[in-house]
Design a protein around this motif. Structure first.
Motif, PDB file in Angstrom:
ATOM      1  N   MET A   1       3.313   5.371  13.606  1.00  0.00           N
ATOM      2  CA  MET A   1       3.161   4.643  14.876  1.00  0.00           C
ATOM      3  C   MET A   1       1.827   3.894  14.918  1.00  0.00           C
ATOM      4  SD  MET A   1       5.048   6.982  17.820  1.00  0.00           S
ATOM      5  CE  MET A   1       3.572   7.868  18.161  1.00  0.00           C
ATOM      6  N   GLN A   2       0.768   4.505  14.396  1.00  0.00           N
ATOM      7  CA  GLN A   2      -0.537   3.840  14.363  1.00  0.00           C
ATOM      8  C   GLN A   2      -0.514   2.631  13.437  1.00  0.00           C
ATOM      9  OE1 GLN A   2      -2.759   7.580  13.463  1.00  0.00           O
ATOM     10  NE2 GLN A   2      -4.195   6.758  14.975  1.00  0.00           N
ATOM     11  N   ILE A   3       0.121   2.776  12.277  1.00  0.00           N
ATOM     12  CA  ILE A   3       0.203   1.664  11.323  1.00  0.00           C
ATOM     13  C   ILE A   3       0.986   0.507  11.930  1.00  0.00           C
ATOM     14  CG2 ILE A   3       1.190   0.935   9.098  1.00  0.00           C
ATOM     15  CD1 ILE A   3       0.452   3.780   8.057  1.00  0.00           C
ATOM     16  N   GLU A   4       2.066   0.814  12.629  1.00  0.00           N
ATOM     17  CA  GLU A   4       2.894  -0.236  13.231  1.00  0.00           C
ATOM     18  C   GLU A   4       2.147  -1.015  14.314  1.00  0.00           C
ATOM     19  OE1 GLU A   4       6.254   2.171  14.332  1.00  0.00           O
ATOM     20  OE2 GLU A   4       7.261   1.799  12.416  1.00  0.00           O
TER      21      GLU A   4
ATOM     22  N   THR B   1       0.893  -5.531   9.430  1.00  0.00           N
ATOM     23  CA  THR B   1       1.538  -4.479   8.642  1.00  0.00           C
ATOM     24  C   THR B   1       3.021  -4.361   8.942  1.00  0.00           C
ATOM     25  OG1 THR B   1       1.034  -2.785  10.287  1.00  0.00           O
ATOM     26  CG2 THR B   1      -0.574  -3.103   8.531  1.00  0.00           C
ATOM     27  N   GLU B   2       3.749  -3.961   7.921  1.00  0.00           N
ATOM     28  CA  GLU B   2       5.170  -3.647   8.082  1.00  0.00           C
ATOM     29  C   GLU B   2       5.476  -2.452   7.191  1.00  0.00           C
ATOM     30  OE1 GLU B   2       9.494  -5.831   7.606  1.00  0.00           O
ATOM     31  OE2 GLU B   2       7.703  -7.052   7.883  1.00  0.00           O
TER      32      GLU B   2
ATOM     33  N   LEU C   1       0.841  -1.184   0.000  1.00  0.00           N
ATOM     34  CA  LEU C   1       0.000   0.000   0.000  1.00  0.00           C
ATOM     35  C   LEU C   1       0.879   1.237   0.000  1.00  0.00           C
ATOM     36  CD1 LEU C   1      -2.277  -0.936   3.051  1.00  0.00           C
ATOM     37  CD2 LEU C   1      -2.653  -1.571   0.662  1.00  0.00           C
ATOM     38  N   ILE C   2       0.354   2.297  -0.586  1.00  0.00           N
ATOM     39  CA  ILE C   2       0.948   3.619  -0.421  1.00  0.00           C
ATOM     40  C   ILE C   2      -0.050   4.424   0.392  1.00  0.00           C
ATOM     41  CG2 ILE C   2       1.735   5.750  -1.536  1.00  0.00           C
ATOM     42  CD1 ILE C   2       3.544   3.370  -2.154  1.00  0.00           C
TER      43      ILE C   2
ATOM     44  N   ILE D   1       3.959   6.759   2.784  1.00  0.00           N
ATOM     45  CA  ILE D   1       4.444   5.604   3.535  1.00  0.00           C
ATOM     46  C   ILE D   1       4.188   4.356   2.700  1.00  0.00           C
ATOM     47  CG2 ILE D   1       4.264   4.292   5.688  1.00  0.00           C
ATOM     48  CD1 ILE D   1       2.875   6.793   6.900  1.00  0.00           C
ATOM     49  N   VAL D   2       5.199   3.505   2.551  1.00  0.00           N
ATOM     50  CA  VAL D   2       5.046   2.220   1.873  1.00  0.00           C
ATOM     51  C   VAL D   2       4.805   1.169   2.951  1.00  0.00           C
ATOM     52  CG1 VAL D   2       6.125   0.478   0.411  1.00  0.00           C
ATOM     53  CG2 VAL D   2       6.567   2.919  -0.003  1.00  0.00           C
ATOM     54  N   VAL D   3       3.661   0.487   2.849  1.00  0.00           N
ATOM     55  CA  VAL D   3       3.267  -0.517   3.829  1.00  0.00           C
ATOM     56  C   VAL D   3       3.096  -1.850   3.123  1.00  0.00           C
ATOM     57  CG1 VAL D   3       1.501  -1.172   5.521  1.00  0.00           C
ATOM     58  CG2 VAL D   3       2.047   1.247   5.175  1.00  0.00           C
TER      59      VAL D   3
END
Length: 101
Positions: free
Chosen positions: A25-28, A33-34, A11-12, A44-46
């Motif tokens: 921080m929320q995504i982590e 997710t990484e 994802l972008i 952000i590249v996820v």
């Protein structure tokens, strides 16, 4: 024949640049997710590794609902399938890629 699937997606996530670290921080905090990179412009590249396509859309929706997220776009999706344990000794594995950009 039942199969085990693993969905690998990238994802972008575009965020308001001043809130980049907060959103990261929320995504982590999300289980599957990484974060593989980010830019000062607020991108952000996820990478996700999930059991089904439904989990991917759930995660995209969660990220989109975070404060200061402008958009989330899936840019890559690959499905890895493997036969259940009974069949796994055959070495059979399949891969399918969709939406590669």
């Amino acid at each position: 024949m039942p199969r085990n699937e693993v969905h690998i997606s990238s994802l972008i996530v575009h965020v308001v640049p001043e809130h980049l670290n907060d959103v990261k921080m929320q995504i982590e905090q999300l289980d599957t997710t990484e974060i593989y990179g980010d830019s000062p412009e607020g991108k952000i590249v996820v990478v996700l590794e999930t059991e089904s396509h439904g989990f991917i859309t759930d995660i995209i929706e969660k990220i989109n609902n975070f404060a200061h997220v402008v958009s989330t776009v899936m840019v890559y999706h690959q499905i890895e399938t493997e036969l259940d344990d009974e069949q796994s000794n055959t070495g059979s594995q399949q891969s399918q890629v969709e939406g590669e950009v």
